[in-house]
Design a protein around this motif. Structure first.
Motif, PDB file in Angstrom:
ATOM      1  N   THR A  17       0.818  -1.215   0.000  1.00 36.39           N
ATOM      2  CA  THR A  17       0.000   0.000   0.000  1.00 36.39           C
ATOM      3  C   THR A  17       0.855   1.269   0.000  1.00 36.39           C
ATOM      4  OG1 THR A  17      -0.219  -0.113   2.407  1.00 36.39           O
ATOM      5  CG2 THR A  17      -1.993  -1.083   1.091  1.00 36.39           C
ATOM      6  N   SER A  18       2.152   1.106   0.238  1.00 34.55           N
ATOM      7  CA  SER A  18       3.050   2.271   0.149  1.00 34.55           C
ATOM      8  C   SER A  18       3.296   2.551  -1.337  1.00 34.55           C
ATOM      9  CB  SER A  18       4.373   1.991   0.853  1.00 34.55           C
ATOM     10  OG  SER A  18       5.127   1.042   0.117  1.00 34.55           O
ATOM     11  N   ARG A  19       3.851   3.682  -1.607  1.00 29.61           N
ATOM     12  CA  ARG A  19       4.128   4.042  -3.005  1.00 29.61           C
ATOM     13  C   ARG A  19       5.589   3.746  -3.358  1.00 29.61           C
ATOM     14  NH1 ARG A  19       0.040   7.240  -5.547  1.00 29.61           N
ATOM     15  NH2 ARG A  19      -1.625   7.577  -4.064  1.00 29.61           N
ATOM     16  N   LEU A  20       6.157   2.750  -2.676  1.00 26.65           N
ATOM     17  CA  LEU A  20       7.549   2.395  -2.934  1.00 26.65           C
ATOM     18  C   LEU A  20       7.677   1.647  -4.260  1.00 26.65           C
ATOM     19  CD1 LEU A  20       8.636   1.111   0.596  1.00 26.65           C
ATOM     20  CD2 LEU A  20       9.214   3.300  -0.465  1.00 26.65           C
ATOM     21  N   SER A  21       8.773   1.879  -4.956  1.00 23.67           N
ATOM     22  CA  SER A  21       9.044   1.145  -6.195  1.00 23.67           C
ATOM     23  C   SER A  21       9.529  -0.259  -5.836  1.00 23.67           C
ATOM     24  CB  SER A  21      10.108   1.879  -7.012  1.00 23.67           C
ATOM     25  OG  SER A  21      11.349   1.855  -6.302  1.00 23.67           O
ATOM     26  N   MET A  22       9.590  -1.118  -6.826  1.00 22.94           N
ATOM     27  CA  MET A  22      10.092  -2.482  -6.602  1.00 22.94           C
ATOM     28  C   MET A  22      11.546  -2.418  -6.111  1.00 22.94           C
ATOM     29  SD  MET A  22       7.703  -4.741  -7.488  1.00 22.94           S
ATOM     30  CE  MET A  22       8.244  -6.215  -8.282  1.00 22.94           C
ATOM     31  N   ARG A  23      12.310  -1.508  -6.661  1.00 22.26           N
ATOM     32  CA  ARG A  23      13.712  -1.363  -6.240  1.00 22.26           C
ATOM     33  C   ARG A  23      13.792  -0.930  -4.785  1.00 22.26           C
ATOM     34  NH1 ARG A  23      18.413   2.337  -9.035  1.00 22.26           N
ATOM     35  NH2 ARG A  23      19.957   1.936  -7.443  1.00 22.26           N
ATOM     36  N   ALA A  24      12.950   0.030  -4.380  1.00 25.31           N
ATOM     37  CA  ALA A  24      12.958   0.503  -2.990  1.00 25.31           C
ATOM     38  C   ALA A  24      12.518  -0.614  -2.039  1.00 25.31           C
ATOM     39  CB  ALA A  24      12.048   1.717  -2.846  1.00 25.31           C
ATOM     40  N   ILE A  25      11.562  -1.421  -2.467  1.00 30.95           N
ATOM     41  CA  ILE A  25      11.133  -2.563  -1.639  1.00 30.95           C
ATOM     42  C   ILE A  25      12.265  -3.555  -1.494  1.00 30.95           C
ATOM     43  CG2 ILE A  25       9.576  -4.555  -1.542  1.00 30.95           C
ATOM     44  CD1 ILE A  25       7.398  -2.759  -2.766  1.00 30.95           C
ATOM     45  N   ASP A  26      12.985  -3.823  -2.588  1.00 34.57           N
ATOM     46  CA  ASP A  26      14.143  -4.725  -2.512  1.00 34.57           C
ATOM     47  C   ASP A  26      15.206  -4.183  -1.561  1.00 34.57           C
ATOM     48  OD1 ASP A  26      13.373  -6.879  -4.111  1.00 34.57           O
ATOM     49  OD2 ASP A  26      14.029  -5.884  -5.959  1.00 34.57           O
TER      50      ASP A  26
END
Length: 131
Positions: A17-26
């Motif tokens: 639900t956050s607006r984090l990108s896939m890279r930021a999640i990684d």
């Protein structure tokens, strides 16, 4: 299901639900603190794969209902298809261990003096249908 624990689900819910990108999640998941947690995923791709396994829910149907009295706007009935509901319940992983398919008798003591009725499958009607 498909997550290992409530804590696992809370992290998934936050990340999705956050607006984090896939890279930021990684990057978040690669932190030492996150590596010490027993998560069922370690990358954003694995997280999304687990999230895709979640049940989607039933589709709503709508039908305009005619009335004998005039109304300002049409009366709309919203409903789910009955067979879809039954299929959803029978296929839901949380209910797998809770489904009873055969009738049973439950008594309070080994002498079988007092019978306990807890669910429909413990009723006489369930036994009558089996005959």
């Amino acid at each position: 299901y498909p997550f290992a624990s409530l804590g696992d689900w809370e992290i998934v819910n936050f990340l999705l639900t956050s607006r984090l990108s896939m890279r930021a999640i990684d990057e978040f998941l690669s932190l030492c603190l996150m590596n010490s947690l027993p998560l069922s995923f370690s990358t954003a791709k694995e997280l999304c794969s687990c999230a895709e396994m979640l049940l989607s829910g039933l589709r709503w149907n709508a039908r305009v209902v005619s009335t004998t009295h005039p109304t300002k706007s049409p009366v709309t009935l919203y409903y789910h298809d009955l067979l879809d509901c039954v299929e959803s319940l029978f296929n839901h992983p949380l209910f797998m261990q809770m489904m009873d398919y055969s009738p049973s008798h439950l008594f309070t003591t080994a002498e079988h003096i007092v019978r306990v009725f807890t669910e429909w499958m413990s009723s006489d009607s369930a036994w009558d249908l089996q005959v």
